[in-house]
Motif scaffolding. Structure first.
Motif, PDB file in Angstrom:
ATOM      1  N   ALA A  96       0.739  -1.218   0.126  1.00 51.97           N
ATOM      2  CA  ALA A  96       0.030   0.025  -0.005  1.00 51.97           C
ATOM      3  C   ALA A  96       0.709   1.275  -0.098  1.00 51.97           C
ATOM      4  CB  ALA A  96      -0.962   0.171   1.354  1.00 51.97           C
ATOM      5  N   LYS A  97       2.002   1.242   0.863  1.00 51.87           N
ATOM      6  CA  LYS A  97       2.837   2.452   1.030  1.00 51.87           C
ATOM      7  C   LYS A  97       3.911   2.374  -0.094  1.00 51.87           C
ATOM      8  CE  LYS A  97       5.335   5.146   4.223  1.00 51.87           C
ATOM      9  NZ  LYS A  97       5.661   5.315   5.456  1.00 51.87           N
ATOM     10  N   PHE A  98       4.505   1.211  -0.532  1.00 54.19           N
ATOM     11  CA  PHE A  98       5.588   0.843  -1.437  1.00 54.19           C
ATOM     12  C   PHE A  98       5.305   0.096  -2.443  1.00 54.19           C
ATOM     13  CE2 PHE A  98       7.296   1.536   2.969  1.00 54.19           C
ATOM     14  CZ  PHE A  98       7.957   2.608   2.827  1.00 54.19           C
ATOM     15  N   PRO A  99       4.617   0.544  -3.593  1.00 59.05           N
ATOM     16  CA  PRO A  99       3.876  -0.357  -4.494  1.00 59.05           C
ATOM     17  C   PRO A  99       4.752  -0.819  -5.532  1.00 59.05           C
ATOM     18  CG  PRO A  99       3.034   1.804  -4.892  1.00 59.05           C
ATOM     19  CD  PRO A  99       3.976   2.000  -3.737  1.00 59.05           C
ATOM     20  N   GLU A 100       5.901  -0.311  -5.584  1.00 60.82           N
ATOM     21  CA  GLU A 100       6.977  -0.604  -6.754  1.00 60.82           C
ATOM     22  C   GLU A 100       8.256  -0.991  -5.970  1.00 60.82           C
ATOM     23  OE1 GLU A 100       5.952   0.945 -10.961  1.00 60.82           O
ATOM     24  OE2 GLU A 100       7.513   2.191  -9.830  1.00 60.82           O
ATOM     25  N   MET A 101       8.682  -2.225  -6.735  1.00 59.74           N
ATOM     26  CA  MET A 101      10.243  -2.202  -6.481  1.00 59.74           C
ATOM     27  C   MET A 101      10.892  -1.606  -7.717  1.00 59.74           C
ATOM     28  SD  MET A 101      10.833  -5.934  -4.813  1.00 59.74           S
ATOM     29  CE  MET A 101       9.983  -6.857  -5.901  1.00 59.74           C
ATOM     30  N   THR A 123      15.860  -0.855  -5.189  1.00 59.09           N
ATOM     31  CA  THR A 123      14.964  -0.369  -4.037  1.00 59.09           C
ATOM     32  C   THR A 123      13.726  -1.051  -3.795  1.00 59.09           C
ATOM     33  OG1 THR A 123      15.462   2.021  -4.946  1.00 59.09           O
ATOM     34  CG2 THR A 123      13.653   1.943  -3.611  1.00 59.09           C
ATOM     35  N   ILE A 124      13.606  -1.654  -2.646  1.00 60.03           N
ATOM     36  CA  ILE A 124      12.436  -2.327  -2.024  1.00 60.03           C
ATOM     37  C   ILE A 124      12.156  -1.548  -0.745  1.00 60.03           C
ATOM     38  CG2 ILE A 124      11.775  -4.524  -0.984  1.00 60.03           C
ATOM     39  CD1 ILE A 124      13.900  -5.759  -2.569  1.00 60.03           C
ATOM     40  N   ARG A 125      10.854  -1.252  -0.533  1.00 63.43           N
ATOM     41  CA  ARG A 125      10.174  -0.446   0.453  1.00 63.43           C
ATOM     42  C   ARG A 125      10.926   1.074   0.276  1.00 63.43           C
ATOM     43  NH1 ARG A 125       7.501  -3.390   4.785  1.00 63.43           N
ATOM     44  NH2 ARG A 125       8.032  -1.436   5.962  1.00 63.43           N
ATOM     45  N   ASP A 126      11.465   1.138   1.539  1.00 63.05           N
ATOM     46  CA  ASP A 126      12.149   2.744   1.355  1.00 63.05           C
ATOM     47  C   ASP A 126      13.626   2.760   1.366  1.00 63.05           C
ATOM     48  OD1 ASP A 126      11.993   1.730   3.898  1.00 63.05           O
ATOM     49  OD2 ASP A 126      11.762   3.364   5.048  1.00 63.05           O
ATOM     50  N   VAL A 127      14.116   1.394   1.157  1.00 59.73           N
ATOM     51  CA  VAL A 127      15.857   1.369   1.049  1.00 59.73           C
ATOM     52  C   VAL A 127      16.274   0.884  -0.179  1.00 59.73           C
ATOM     53  CG1 VAL A 127      17.430  -0.191   2.183  1.00 59.73           C
ATOM     54  CG2 VAL A 127      15.502   0.182   3.691  1.00 59.73           C
TER      55      VAL A 127
END
Length: 192
Positions: A96-101, A123-127
């Motif tokens: 919901a917050k990080f829809p893409e890698m 990039t996965i999530r916010d990293v």
């Protein structure tokens, strides 16, 4: 005239790369796969059904190509709906917050005849972390029955999911920390 035609045919593959060419991932012949250890005794495998990949190259052997890939996290598929829903939650991807890698290549280097190293930022999530894929490119470039130029690659790497804030089960062995990624990529040259 015959010699001129023979010369044009002989140098046609070189003309293909006289300038930058753009290639797109063929979704019908590409797969983005992963596997992870479960309880220390088996592997759980899955894939992502929706993705987009672009390769821009000036060289026939693709060295130095610019490679970008995005994956729709909501398309995760392990064959078990309940597990897929859990993977989309904040325990794992937080779709919901990080829809893409995202993957942005920074170097694509030829190591031997058909082996390459692909380095880039994942990039996965916010990293975002730098990862290296081992890549095999067999068969060169072919022309398919419909007149399209195609090329194929297999790219493999391993990542530590904890490095990307995917911390579910960090204090136990239910889900392994190492995730193996295998991308079977078939690309099609885009026509101008």
């Amino acid at each position: 005239m015959k010699k001129l035609l023979l010369a044009l045919v002989a140098f046609a593959p070189l003309a293909l790369f006289a300038q930058k060419t753009t290639w797109k991932a063929d979704p019908a012949h590409t797969s983005v796969n992963f596997s992870v250890n479960h309880l220390g005794i088996s592997q759980v495998a899955g894939k992502f059904e929706k993705f987009d990949g672009t390769v821009v190259s000036s060289n026939k052997d693709f060295t130095g190509a610019q490679i970008n890939f995005t994956v729709d996290v909501n398309s995760v598929n392990t064959g078990v709906d309940q597990r897929d829903t859990h993977l989309k939650s904040d325990d794992f991807f937080n779709a919901a917050k990080f829809p893409e890698m995202k993957f942005t290549g920074t170097a694509f280097k030829k190591i031997s005849d058909d082996k390459y190293l692909l380095v880039g930022d994942l990039t996965i999530r916010d990293v975002t972390k730098t990862v290296t894929f081992e890549v095999v490119h067999k068969g060169g470039i072919i022309v398919d029955p419909w007149g399209n130029n195609r090329a194929g690659f297999i790219a493999k790497t391993k990542i530590n999911r904890f490095d990307f804030n995917i911390n579910y089960g960090k204090d136990n062995t239910a889900v392994g920390k190492e995730v193996r990624l295998v991308i079977n990529l078939e690309i099609v040259q885009q026509k101008s």
